[in-house]
Design an enzyme around this catalytic site. Structure first.
Site, mmCIF file in Angstrom:
data_model
loop_
_atom_site.group_PDB
_atom_site.id
_atom_site.type_symbol
_atom_site.label_atom_id
_atom_site.label_comp_id
_atom_site.label_asym_id
_atom_site.label_seq_id
_atom_site.Cartn_x
_atom_site.Cartn_y
_atom_site.Cartn_z
ATOM 1 N N SER A 152 -21.766 64.988 9.009
ATOM 2 C CA SER A 152 -20.722 64.169 8.677
ATOM 3 C C SER A 152 -21.336 62.666 8.278
ATOM 4 O O SER A 152 -22.537 62.603 8.217
ATOM 5 C CB SER A 152 -20.046 63.585 9.951
ATOM 6 N N TYR A 165 -18.216 61.880 19.084
ATOM 7 C CA TYR A 165 -18.274 62.696 17.675
ATOM 8 C C TYR A 165 -19.619 62.052 17.005
ATOM 9 O O TYR A 165 -20.563 62.905 16.598
ATOM 10 C CB TYR A 165 -17.308 62.146 16.956
ATOM 11 N N LYS A 169 -23.089 64.314 16.042
ATOM 12 C CA LYS A 169 -23.644 64.693 14.636
ATOM 13 C C LYS A 169 -25.131 63.911 14.343
ATOM 14 O O LYS A 169 -25.847 64.635 14.063
ATOM 15 C CB LYS A 169 -22.789 63.660 13.678
ATOM 16 N N THR A 200 -8.604 67.874 6.100
ATOM 17 C CA THR A 200 -8.791 69.057 7.099
ATOM 18 C C THR A 200 -7.868 68.539 8.243
ATOM 19 O O THR A 200 -7.558 67.596 8.615
ATOM 20 C CB THR A 200 -9.913 69.515 7.577
#
Length: 279
Positions: A152, A165, A169, A200
């Site tokens: 990301s 998150y 990553k 998304t």
């Protein structure tokens, strides 16, 4: 003449190759399944929704004449992953390309985020990629294939209220940058992909501090790519066997500022990228 040769080469690179995609039913994963099917690849799709898997497999067979093995599999479960990869090897003879795409998002301040949320995010985003890579690596090495990892923008430019998150990553970069070095003489390519904001559904299902799903989708900032745009960029980078693909409207600006001018990055870009101020 050279342009024609390059075009023919691009169209044949993945013909009859076996491509395994995790999180293959929606978003970037689904778009990648369609793109590789168009290129003639045979597909192994892993996801949690069997009905969606069956529907996509039928669509790929009907519209692209693709051979598809669609398996319900939680990538956080190492035994389930091992069994799925074994089925794929039995069905198609091996795996040429592994796309570690499955992921979940998180949005909550660190101080308000329960340990279980960190564990779940790491289980899917980091350990899911680890499990799949460990299981598929012998076949990929034998075929001199490649491993593609969906990281990301937050893999190098942190965002507020995304601690779990972001950590997952960053962990992917540590793991797969190291693996690339270890496989340097094996003929296997390892590519990290850092998309920017992509339209998304992952943002609609982000976990908040207590482990429930956010009532508000995470904000999209600046130029937003479609899954098809991102899938096409990944496909072209895979043809070239690149090491890193940064597909974002704020890619190098954010990356350079975050690394070399962190205070300036935190003041100018961080709030906007985190969706805490208007873009």
């Amino acid at each position: 003449m050279r342009r024609v040769i390059r075009k023919v080469f691009r169209n044949k690179v993945f013909d009859r190759k076996v491509v395994l995609i995790t999180g293959g039913c929606a978003g970037i994963g689904r778009a990648l399944a369609l793109r590789f099917a168009q290129a003639g690849a045979r597909l192994v799709l892993l996801d949690l929704d069997q009905a969606a898997l069956d529907s996509l497999a039928q669509h790929l067979a009907d519209h692209h004449n693709a051979q598809v093995l669609a398996l319900r599999c939680d990538v956080a479960d190492a035994q389930a992953v091992s069994a799925a990869v074994a089925l794929a090897v039995e069905r198609f003879g091996g795996i040429d390309v592994l796309v570690n795409n499955a992921a979940i998002a998180q949005s909550s301040p660190f101080a308000e985020t329960e340990l279980a949320v960190f564990q779940r995010v790491m289980a899917v985003n980091f350990f899911g990629a680890l499990h799949c890579t460990q299981a598929a690596l012998p076949s990929i090495r034998a075929r001199r294939g490649q491993i593609i990892v969906l990281s990301s923008l937050s893999g190098f430019a942190p965002m507020l209220q995304r601690s779990a998150y972001n950590a997952s990553k960053h962990a992917l970069h540590g793991l797969f940058d190291t693996l690339r070095l270890e496989l340097a003489d094996s003929g296997v390519n390892v590519m990290l992909v850092c998309p920017g904001f992509t339209a998304t559904d992952i943002r609609k299902h982000a976990l908040v501090g207590d482990g429930s799903v956010t009532p508000q989708p995470l904000p999209l900032v600046g130029k937003v790519y479609s899954p098809q745009d991102t899938a096409e960029a990944i496909y072209r980078a895979a043809v070239r066997r690149k090491r890193l693909l940064v597909h974002s409207n704020v890619n190098w600006t954010a990356r350079l500022l975050a690394r070399f001018c962190p205070r300036l990055f935190e003041r100018l870009l961080l709030p906007r990228l985190s969706g805490l101020k208007p873009s």
